[in-house]
Scaffold this motif. Structure first.
Motif: not given
Length: 465
Positions: A411-415, A428-438, A447-457
């Motif tokens: 998932l490193a290059s997912v966008s 609160d969301f911040k992408r740090i580099g290719e594989v790290h998220l804050k 409550s739930s927050v759903e994150f969708k990683l492109g079309d992959q996962a």
């Protein structure tokens, strides 16, 4: 951004002292070998400079010139010397093209056995030099000659490398090539007897090389009898290691000769190979990962094989300002200085199936080659709870809590990364580099927050008390 680097010239690490003139450099080499120094001859200077101009202009690094070509001054070195006014009884020429300076030119020529023999010839004692051109066309010409009798105070034999000498670990190619079936081998060891002191050449009985008591078994001995180019005379003996020597090692030479009348003598001495310019890291170029401290210089060495004797053209790419500075040390070794953000990544490749990855590490952190990326955590994520995501995970966080999320390599290059959440929730969301998220969220428990990683996962953050 993709960058590239192509090796254009053989830039040897210098085996000479710093900052002498070219004449001083050559005479230092001859002094190490026990030979008398060259005397500067302005007539040979004139002929050498003229041929350097011809080579630079016509891009013909050869000893012969073509009549009618620009800057033609004579077909052979002898013709050019005669035209300049030299009337000596002996003449030899060495030349190289594409090096940055005299030191690099001389170091490369001393690794090339035919050219080495000319520099170390005991019957030559005069010298002229010439340099012309710029960049890849920079041409260096050396004319060695003699006008009177051969010098009488020369040694009975000359070997190279000398006792305690320090030389590069490899020999690449020479024109003409003494090893036409190999593109790279170890630095050659040579012994040449002085014809003025021997009525006939001694008979070679044994010639071997070892390091730390371990024999270098794959070698080839060249003499006048098997030289593929017929250049070596009957007084010359050369041992070629068929594989590169190792960086920074001591090697012992033993050569046994029969001098006739029952006299047998063993010549024995040691030399060492140079260290790399920086910390040495050996790579395989098979997609492995390295962790290299950003801003630090490393010498990356890729051993040659028959299919890929050289690294060749190097490409590299990074994102978000990650980059590298590359400088050739030789055709199998690169100085690499990675630059960018901690945990940033660089991909290096030099062919469709050869390459490696680098993760930029923090101060004092270096990891050896591995099939997997090294563990790395950006400084702004330190102290936060860690989670790894491949897809489908449910991560439980307290409302208002921040977390470090590391994506799987797939998932490193997912966008892009998108998220959805109910009313009353903030993210609160911040992408740090290719594989790290804050990541963090605030809102009612459950409550739930759903994150969708492109079309992959995708993955879910579920808020708790």
């Amino acid at each position: 951004m993709i960058r590239w680097l192509l090796f254009l010239g053989l830039l040897w690490p210098s085996l000479l002292w710093a900052d002498p003139t070219p004449i001083e450099q050559l005479n230092q080499i001859r002094a190490q070998a026990g030979l008398v120094p060259f005397r500067r001859n302005p007539l040979l200077d004139r002929a050498a400079l003229a041929h350097a101009g011809y080579v630079a202009y016509n891009r013909e690094p050869r000893h012969e010139e073509t009549p009618g070509a620009q800057d033609f001054t004579g077909v052979t070195p002898y013709d050019r010397g005669k035209r300049a006014g030299f009337t000596g009884v002996s003449l030899a020429e060495n030349l190289s093209q594409g090096q940055q300076d005299w030191q690099q030119s001389l170091s490369g020529l001393m690794a090339a056995i035919y050219h080495r023999n000319a520099f170390l010839a005991p019957d030559l004692d005069e010298l002229g030099i010439g340099r012309e051109g710029t960049g890849e066309r920079t041409s260096f010409v050396y004319l060695m000659g003699r006008q009177g009798p051969s010098p009488s105070d020369q040694p009975a034999w000359v070997w190279w490398p000398v006792e305690g000498g320090e030389v590069p670990p490899a020999f690449f190619e020479e024109i003409p090539d003494p090893l036409p079936d190999l593109s790279v081998s170890g630095y050659p060891v040579s012994i040449r007897f002085n014809p003025e002191q021997f009525a006939s050449p001694p008979k070679l009985l044994d010639f071997r090389l070892s390091s730390g008591g371990v024999a270098v078994t794959e070698t080839r001995i060249l003499t006048a009898h098997n030289d593929p180019n017929g250049i070596l005379d009957k007084f010359s003996f050369v041992l070629f290691p068929l594989k590169r020597l190792e960086w920074g090692q001591v090697y012992k030479v033993e050569a046994q000769f029969d001098f006739g009348s029952g006299e047998t003598k063993t010549l024995s001495w040691s030399f060492k190979t140079e260290l790399t310019k920086n910390r040495l890291v050996q790579i395989a170029g098979k997609g492995e990962w390295l962790g290299l401290e950003k801003g630090e210089a490393y010498s990356l060495y890729l051993p040659p094989d028959l299919a890929s004797p050289y690294i060749g053209e190097v490409h590299w790419e990074g994102v978000e300002g990650n980059d590298a500075k590359l400088v050739w040390e030789d055709k199998n070794t690169l100085t690499v200085i990675p630059k960018g953000k901690t945990c940033g990544r660089l991909r290096f490749y030099f062919g469709p199936e050869r390459g490696f990855w680098v993760t930029l590490m923090g101060p004092g952190e270096t990891t050896p080659p591995s099939p997997h990326p090294p563990a790395c955590k950006p400084s702004e994520l330190k102290g936060l709870p860690d989670f790894k995501v491949k897809g489908g995970e449910i991560i439980q966080l307290k409302s208002g809590q921040l977390a470090s999320v590391q994506l799987a390599e797939s998932l490193a290059s997912v966008s892009p990364i998108r998220w959805s959440f109910p009313a009353g929730v903030s993210v609160d969301f911040k992408r740090i580099g290719e594989v790290h998220l804050k990541i963090g969220a605030s809102g009612p428990p459950g409550s739930s927050v759903e994150f969708k990683l492109g079309d992959q996962a995708n993955f879910v953050i579920q808020l708790t008390r």
